[in-house]
Design an enzyme around this catalytic site. Structure first.
Site: not given
Ligand code: F6P
Length: 357
Positions: A111, A114, A134, A136, A178, A180, A283-284
């Site tokens: 993202g 990176t 990403t 986001d 989420m 960011h 969500q990821r």
């Molecule tokens: O950039 C992807 C993301 O999931 C954002 O939506 C979120 O703010 C952040 O990463 C969370 O980061 P970490 O996994 O380091 O808690």
């Protein structure tokens, strides 16, 4: 013979594996002999020469798998030029490892952060091709990033589930999404899930406007209200603070996140019961949705094509429904935000969705 280094950096997301598979399959289906060096845990693998030689087999059966077979980590761009705890020059180490392995190119999936480092490596003379990942969707130069649609599905599911319980209890419910510092995920999941109020960082909210919408719904006989709040949402008052003032405020911040602040304010102003749900890293997680599998495969295949053509210094992106090559120097350091007057925002407002503005 082409020697390709590959790494995934930053927060993971769905379809990273699908994208890498797309690159490798494209190269494997060409007449070119290819060696793939998979650096483990993001830039760390390149800095400390931690890699695995990969073959076609490693990329078989991973189209549907979430996460990344290479592992990932966050290596902040802010400190990339600082020596590590043992005095190692990280940028120099990455360059040395690249040259030692006689790589022709690095394929970097990531993202915003990176991409800043990828562009730095390009400036330092390395051949780099990148892919936009990403949830986001905030990378400049591409209308879409992979991972985003899968995350929209998950966040929408969360809102759908909340809908039924909110309706039964007649409660105000907040789902924190989420994203960011941008609101793409919240706006899309909020609209898909039929949220009544959507709060995003690009449109600072006034809590009284949020309360007005809840009360208007009450008067119309709606028993419940669903609010999709971006994790980066900010009030109008906070948006006016200087960076320093905001930092000071956050030092004494009593809430786990902005959703709880919004919930407390609504509770206090209306006496209504408010509940907060945070789907967080779900969500990821999990498998990429079909859209992302196809999308990431297409981007990966274009990256493979770039490598075969010896064209470096590009991010493979997506513009106006076409796969495009975007110069890395144009991408690095820019954020793609939602314009407050974007047509999607105007359409959402016509549907009766409040942005609290
Ligand atoms: O950039 C992807 C993301 O999931 C954002 O939506 C979120 O703010 C952040 O990463 C969370 O980061 P970490 O996994 O380091 O808690």
């Amino acid at each position: 013979m082409k020697r390709i280094g590959m790494l995934t950096s930053g927060g993971d997301c769905q379809a990273l594996n699908a994208a890498m598979r797309g690159v490798v399959k494209t190269l494997a289906n060409s007449k070119e002999n290819v060696e793939i060096y998979g650096f483990l845990d993001g830039y760390r693998g390149l800095i400390y020469s931690n890699f695995r030689m990969l073959t076609g087999k490693d990329f078989s059966g991973i189209l549907t798998k979430g996460g990344t077979i290479l592992g990932t980590s966050r290596t902040p761009f802010k400190t990339i030029k600082d020596p590590d705890e043992n005095g190692l020059d990280k940028v120099e180490a990455m360059k040395q490892n690249y040259y030692k392995l006689q790589l022709d190119c690095l394929v970097i999936l990531g993202g915003n952060g990176t991409h800043k480092t990828a562009n730095l490596l390009r400036e330092e003379g390395l051949n780099v091709v990148t892919l936009p990942k990403t949830i986001d969707n905030d990378l400049w130069g591409t209308d879409m990033t992979f991972g985003f649609q899968s995350a929209v599905d998950i966040a929408t599911d969360a809102i759908d589930c909340i809908h039924t319980t909110a309706a039964s209890h007649g409660r105000v419910f907040i789902v924190e999404v989420m994203g960011h510092k941008v609101g793409w995920l919240t706006l899309n999941a909020g609209m898909a899930g039929g949220a009544d109020i959507i709060l995003i960082p690009e449109i600072p909210y006034d809590i009284d406007k949020v309360v007005d919408k809840i009360e208007e719904r009450d008067k119309d006989g709606c028993r419940f209200t669903i609010i999709a709040v971006a994790e980066g949402a900010i009030s109008k008052a906070d948006a006016k603070l200087s960076k320093k003032e905001y930092k000071e405020k956050m030092k004494k911040y009593p809430y786990p996140s902005v959703s709880y602040e919004v919930a407390a304010a609504i509770q206090e102003k209306t006496g209504r019961e408010v509940r907060v749900t945070v789907p967080g890293h779900t969500q990821r997680g999990g498998s990429p949705c079909p859209y992302d599998r196809v999308f990431a495969s297409r981007l990966g295949s274009e990256a493979g094509k770039l490598i075969l053509e010896g064209q470096y210094g590009f991010m493979v992106g997506y513009k106006n429904r076409e796969i495009v090559r975007v110069p890395l120097e144009d991408v690095a350091g820019k954020l793609k935000t939602i314009a407050p007057d974007a047509s999607i925002v105007q359409e959402a407002k016509l549907l009766g969705i409040s942005f609290g503005d």
